[in-house]
Enzyme design. Structure first.
Site, PDB file in Angstrom:
ATOM      1  N   TYR A 155       0.850  -1.194   0.000  1.00 15.96           N
ATOM      2  CA  TYR A 155       0.000   0.000   0.000  1.00 15.96           C
ATOM      3  C   TYR A 155       0.886   1.244   0.000  1.00 15.96           C
ATOM      4  O   TYR A 155       1.968   1.266   0.544  1.00 15.96           O
ATOM      5  CB  TYR A 155      -1.033  -0.009   1.129  1.00 15.96           C
ATOM      6  CG  TYR A 155      -0.570  -0.049   2.567  1.00 15.96           C
ATOM      7  CD1 TYR A 155       0.014   1.058   3.182  1.00 15.96           C
ATOM      8  CD2 TYR A 155      -0.791  -1.178   3.355  1.00 15.96           C
ATOM      9  CE1 TYR A 155       0.382   1.042   4.518  1.00 15.96           C
ATOM     10  CE2 TYR A 155      -0.434  -1.216   4.698  1.00 15.96           C
ATOM     11  CZ  TYR A 155       0.154  -0.096   5.274  1.00 15.96           C
ATOM     12  OH  TYR A 155       0.519  -0.118   6.598  1.00 15.96           O
ATOM     13  N   CYS A 156       0.408   2.259  -0.710  1.00 13.28           N
ATOM     14  CA  CYS A 156       1.138   3.512  -0.939  1.00 13.28           C
ATOM     15  C   CYS A 156       2.562   3.264  -1.444  1.00 13.28           C
ATOM     16  O   CYS A 156       3.540   3.695  -0.823  1.00 13.28           O
ATOM     17  CB  CYS A 156       1.167   4.372   0.320  1.00 13.28           C
ATOM     18  SG  CYS A 156       1.588   6.112  -0.003  1.00 13.28           S
ATOM     19  N   PRO A 157       2.716   2.580  -2.565  1.00 13.20           N
ATOM     20  CA  PRO A 157       4.059   2.308  -3.080  1.00 13.20           C
ATOM     21  C   PRO A 157       4.735   3.578  -3.583  1.00 13.20           C
ATOM     22  O   PRO A 157       4.077   4.506  -4.053  1.00 13.20           O
ATOM     23  CB  PRO A 157       3.790   1.334  -4.231  1.00 13.20           C
ATOM     24  CG  PRO A 157       2.405   1.674  -4.691  1.00 13.20           C
ATOM     25  CD  PRO A 157       1.652   2.059  -3.444  1.00 13.20           C
ATOM     26  N   LYS A 168       8.592  -4.559   2.756  1.00  9.75           N
ATOM     27  CA  LYS A 168       8.402  -3.134   3.044  1.00  9.75           C
ATOM     28  C   LYS A 168       7.977  -2.949   4.495  1.00  9.75           C
ATOM     29  O   LYS A 168       7.036  -3.605   4.964  1.00  9.75           O
ATOM     30  CB  LYS A 168       7.339  -2.558   2.103  1.00  9.75           C
ATOM     31  CG  LYS A 168       7.039  -1.074   2.337  1.00  9.75           C
ATOM     32  CD  LYS A 168       6.119  -0.533   1.256  1.00  9.75           C
ATOM     33  CE  LYS A 168       5.681   0.879   1.569  1.00  9.75           C
ATOM     34  NZ  LYS A 168       4.849   1.462   0.491  1.00  9.75           N
TER      35      LYS A 168
END
Length: 283
Positions: A155-157, A168
């Site tokens: 999420y939110c790369p 991550k």
């Protein structure tokens, strides 16, 4: 030693931390205030001969919160997505920086450094790189190696995702105003990261996201504690970051806000409310 860290006298604060549903709005408003206030701090005539000052802002939201990014406002069925998040027990707030949704809860720490670019110029990429370098130095003391590259199905790369062993653990965003800049990271220390990822994955499905949004894979994200034999608390990790700074330069608490900073904060808080109101996500 980091030339960037050692160049500054750092003032740290934790304003915006707490257990209330609206604390995310408070923390984001303080960050916007600091971006403007940092120039005033460094322009003070009595401080002209002293070391350049920067602010380190920590905040921890004990009320589970989803901080949406500007790009999320373009989701086709955003109201339905927000309703889903609220039903799962999450507060939902819109931030001005970053692109997409991130989770903030008791196992995640948010940290930013705020500086005056006149005192230490940084390009956008250099701002991200300085945050990564700080995290590298801090986490190396735990035997962990930090890398930075995009994890596209997180999420939110982003280009400067914070990665340990191909997993991550956090991300970085940046906000600028005139000569002030805040480089902000969220870092997952402990908690159920797969559950967090699943919440965001379902949010995008419910919001009818298209291919411009990540197809979140819960298996690509982890916490710092997942790589340690002996776990650390969020508070101890925060202290590790501060120790890394203190070993290189002067570090003191940010004084209580004076009248000018308090007025500035109230102005930024109103802007934050105004930004959130049209989406009816200020809950």
């Amino acid at each position: 030693m980091s030339e960037f860290l050692s160049h500054h006298h750092w003032l740290y604060t934790e304003v915006g931390s707490g257990s209330n549903v609206e604390d995310g709005l408070v923390a984001l408003s303080w960050q916007d205030a600091f971006i403007r206030h940092i120039m005033t701090i460094n322009d003070h005539p009595s401080d002209k001969s002293s070391q350049a000052k920067g602010i380190i802002h920590f905040y921890r939201l004990n009320y589970p919160t989803i901080l949406l990014g500007p790009k999320d406002t373009r989701l086709k069925a955003l109201p339905e997505g927000i309703a889903y998040l609220n039903k799962q027990g999450y507060a939902t707030h819109l931030r001005a920086h970053g692109g997409l949704a991130v989770v903030s809860d008791p196992g995640i720490i948010n940290v930013s450094f705020i500086i005056n670019l006149k005192e230490f110029p940084l390009s956008i990429d250099e701002g991200y790189e300085q945050m990564i370098q700080w995290l590298k130095e801090a986490l190396s003391t735990l035997g962990l190696n930090v890398e930075s590259y995009e994890v596209p199905d997180s999420y939110c790369p982003g280009t400067y995702d914070i990665v340990i062993q191909q997993q991550k653990i956090g991300g970085i965003a940046q906000r600028r105003f005139k000569d002030g800049v805040a480089v902000a990271a969220y870092i997952s220390v402990t908690g159920n990261q797969k559950e967090r990822s699943e919440i965001i994955r379902q949010f995008y499905q419910t919001s009818e996201a298209d291919s411009q949004y990540p197809n979140v894979n819960p298996d690509v994200m982890s916490n710092i504690n997942d790589f340690l034999d002996q776990s650390i608390s969020v508070e101890k990790f925060k202290q590790l970051l501060l120790n890394t700074v203190q070993q290189q330069t002067k570090l003191t608490r940010l004084p209580d806000p004076g009248e000018a900073l308090e007025i500035l904060y109230q102005k930024m808080y109103q802007k934050t409310l105004d930004r959130n109101y049209p989406l009816q996500i200020n809950k």
